[in-house]
Design an enzyme around this catalytic site. Sequence first.
Site, mmCIF file in Angstrom:
data_model
loop_
_atom_site.group_PDB
_atom_site.id
_atom_site.type_symbol
_atom_site.label_atom_id
_atom_site.label_comp_id
_atom_site.label_asym_id
_atom_site.label_seq_id
_atom_site.Cartn_x
_atom_site.Cartn_y
_atom_site.Cartn_z
ATOM 1 N N ASP A 135 41.274 40.836 43.887
ATOM 2 C CA ASP A 135 41.597 39.587 43.204
ATOM 3 C C ASP A 135 40.355 39.152 42.417
ATOM 4 O OD1 ASP A 135 42.825 37.321 42.264
ATOM 5 O OD2 ASP A 135 43.548 36.624 44.199
HETATM 6 C C1 NOJ Z 1 43.424 34.668 41.201
HETATM 7 C C2 NOJ Z 1 44.758 34.603 41.853
HETATM 8 O O1 NOJ Z 1 44.605 34.566 43.248
HETATM 9 C C3 NOJ Z 1 45.692 35.746 41.498
HETATM 10 O O2 NOJ Z 1 46.965 35.432 41.968
HETATM 11 C C4 NOJ Z 1 45.702 35.995 40.025
HETATM 12 O O3 NOJ Z 1 46.574 37.040 39.726
HETATM 13 C C5 NOJ Z 1 44.288 36.287 39.566
HETATM 14 N N1 NOJ Z 1 43.445 35.140 39.843
HETATM 15 C C6 NOJ Z 1 44.206 36.625 38.095
HETATM 16 O O4 NOJ Z 1 44.339 35.500 37.333
#
Ligand code: NOJ
Length: 764
Positions: free
Chosen positions: A291
């Site tokens: 993530d």
């Molecule tokens: C953080 C988030 O937890 C995730 O769901 C998302 O896809 C990513 N950022 C990318 O923006």
Amino acid sequence: MNRTLHLITKKSILPFMVIAIMFSCQKQKNNSRMNRKVDSLMSLMTIEEKIGQLNLPSAGYFKTGEAASSDIGKKIEQGKVGGLFNIKGAANVREMQRIAMEKSRMKIPLIFGMDVIHGYETVFPIPLGLSCSWDTDLIQQTARMAATEASADGINWGYSPMVDLARDARWGRIAEGSGEDPYLGSRIAEAMVKGYQGNDLSAANTIMACVKHYALYGASEAGRDYNVTDMSHLRMYNDYFPPYKAAVDAGVGSVMASFNEIDGVPATANHWLLTDVLRNEWGFTGMLVSDYTGVSEMVQHGIGDLQTVSARALGAGIDMDMVSEGFLTTLTNSLKEGKITEQQINQACRRVLEAKYKLGLLDDPYRYCNEARAEKEIFTDSNRAFSRSVAAQSFVLLKNQNHLLPLKKQGTIALIGPLADAVENVTGTWSVAARFSESITLRKGLEKATTHQAKVLYAKGSNLYNDAYLEENATPFGKTLHRDKRNADELREEALRVAKQADVIVAALGESAEMTGEASSRTDIGIPDTQVELLKALLNTGKPVVLVLFNGRPMTLKWENEHVPAILDVWFGGSEAGDAIADVLFGEVNPSGKLTTTFPQNIGQVPTYYAQRNTGRPMGKWFEKFRSGYLDVSNDPVYPFGFGLSYAQFEYGEIRLNKTTMTSSDSIMVSIDVTNKGPLDGKEVVQVYLHDEVGSITRPVKELKRFKKIKIKAGETQTVNFILSNKDLSFYKSDLSFGSEPGKFEVFVGGDSQHVKRAEFELK
Ligand code: NOJ
């Protein structure tokens, strides 16, 4: 089996066997072509270029953390970027791809990701709302349409479905998933994967799905985002893992690791989770991405410096590093120092290149950059019309005393509340590609629906919160509610002046779009006080009040349920929400949504969910000392899982079973008659729950096993049949083996998890 039957069976499965063999030959052929292509690229790449493929910076259009990436164009030229995300527009994507193809030595195309979560420019209801449709075909179609729009705009990788099971309404990200149930969550997960990926990932109108956040992110302690999770492996396997596994079984192309730790090790560095379970047990062969800054955050978690955590993430199984640039800046050194192996880098690089191959990018890097398609296929009238119909399926009618709804298109309607005309908030959280200004607010929807028939008067009535600071926290990313400078009394007085002229009041209250979603946990999950004060004042006028509730989580609505005659939960319904709400308020569409999360009485009951264990001292109907309960409230929710009313009225007959005993190689048919007693046609979600009465481990009091959404005409009776097999009676046992145990099972069928008919059978 007798001989003729045996022959017939053999004969009838023959065509399927032939198809299966052909399919597997084709797959092998594709795989060997892919392997040759990837091998030949990798044989020419330096170690730095391989590491470059593992780097996934954000293009910076939308930021959800501290971005570490800069100078992206230069890095692409140098072969230090494998993909980019959150860049919008086919022309912009093409330009970045051109740099990779024309200026980098290896000319390997980039992969382009985005948070395409519940639609692209045409936005559908937030996932929690969408799940309340209980219509997996419909949900699959929303994913298909989202993929078509996103791919027309250059995107080939979407960070969805989010399948984190969530039973804690404090957690803001409960809005992004499908609620509290593993079975329903699994069916929705596979529907979405199929919708995004279609039958051919290399087609120009499909995108690679990314199931997230692996794993257990929805069980963050105290509902606080990014917090620790800690649970037994039994609960992981029986409750929290199934939706991720269902996505893997459906062929999801990629998986995103979660921010939380599991058993003391952050998911991003958790070898057991990422490799032992995901790859070795479940057979996942796709690409694994961290993530956003998930790698570098492990420094804060306290498990090492950037070099150490990057090496651990790679070693655990992560292929792509989102935003941290830990892989880019430290893996070469780690290799020299023997902390990682070249084989590990090769493996990760191979998976990234395979993903690009599967998407067809290695054959045509510009496959998804088609400005003409973007012009034609995005935010079209027909897509918007579909979104409107989907939204209406997601709303849940929570109360409808004396059939106050549907409303008649006549007289004067007072529309009051801070969410009634909040155009930037209509699409809800995670709608990064939305055209906010073109969303349909409730005010617009009501006005359009009643033109020349009824008068709609509007007043804001209150701010979101009385406290400007709280309101500011709840309205980031330009999702303002245009705070009114007048004080609460002035706003309310104006609203009452308007209300007094009306025949009926529609109160549009609840949460702003960003009161749920990432980093939007709340410790009070009620409607903010100033809005409740407004609601009380509106009720005091003595006029009928319909509460149209905007929300991204289950809320505490005990008082509202006791005092407001009609409540329609509309979540955040997507770009066409206002029209869809009007459709339901005026009865053009009969509401059919059912809750996929339990609505508690108060925050103290959280986490609360229907599939509980009995305990050794279950509470009866009334409070008793030394029983599992509370002194101040019962264990009951305000609205249970599966609950939702209709303008129609459904009555259930008794359950019929085709046998009372079954064996593990057998199946059992559960049948029930459902009659629509009301004057209107409607849709009902018929739900089947099981209870394993005695087990080697304690079993939930009820578990959803099947559901069917059916259309029943007024006055009509339909028989609904469900077949349950041994798999449905099985569970993970103490040794984590999966299987059933002989004994008695209760089967329940009904329109929600509490109001059910009961029968019993035995597994021999
Ligand atoms: C953080 C988030 O937890 C995730 O769901 C998302 O896809 C990513 N950022 C990318 O923006």
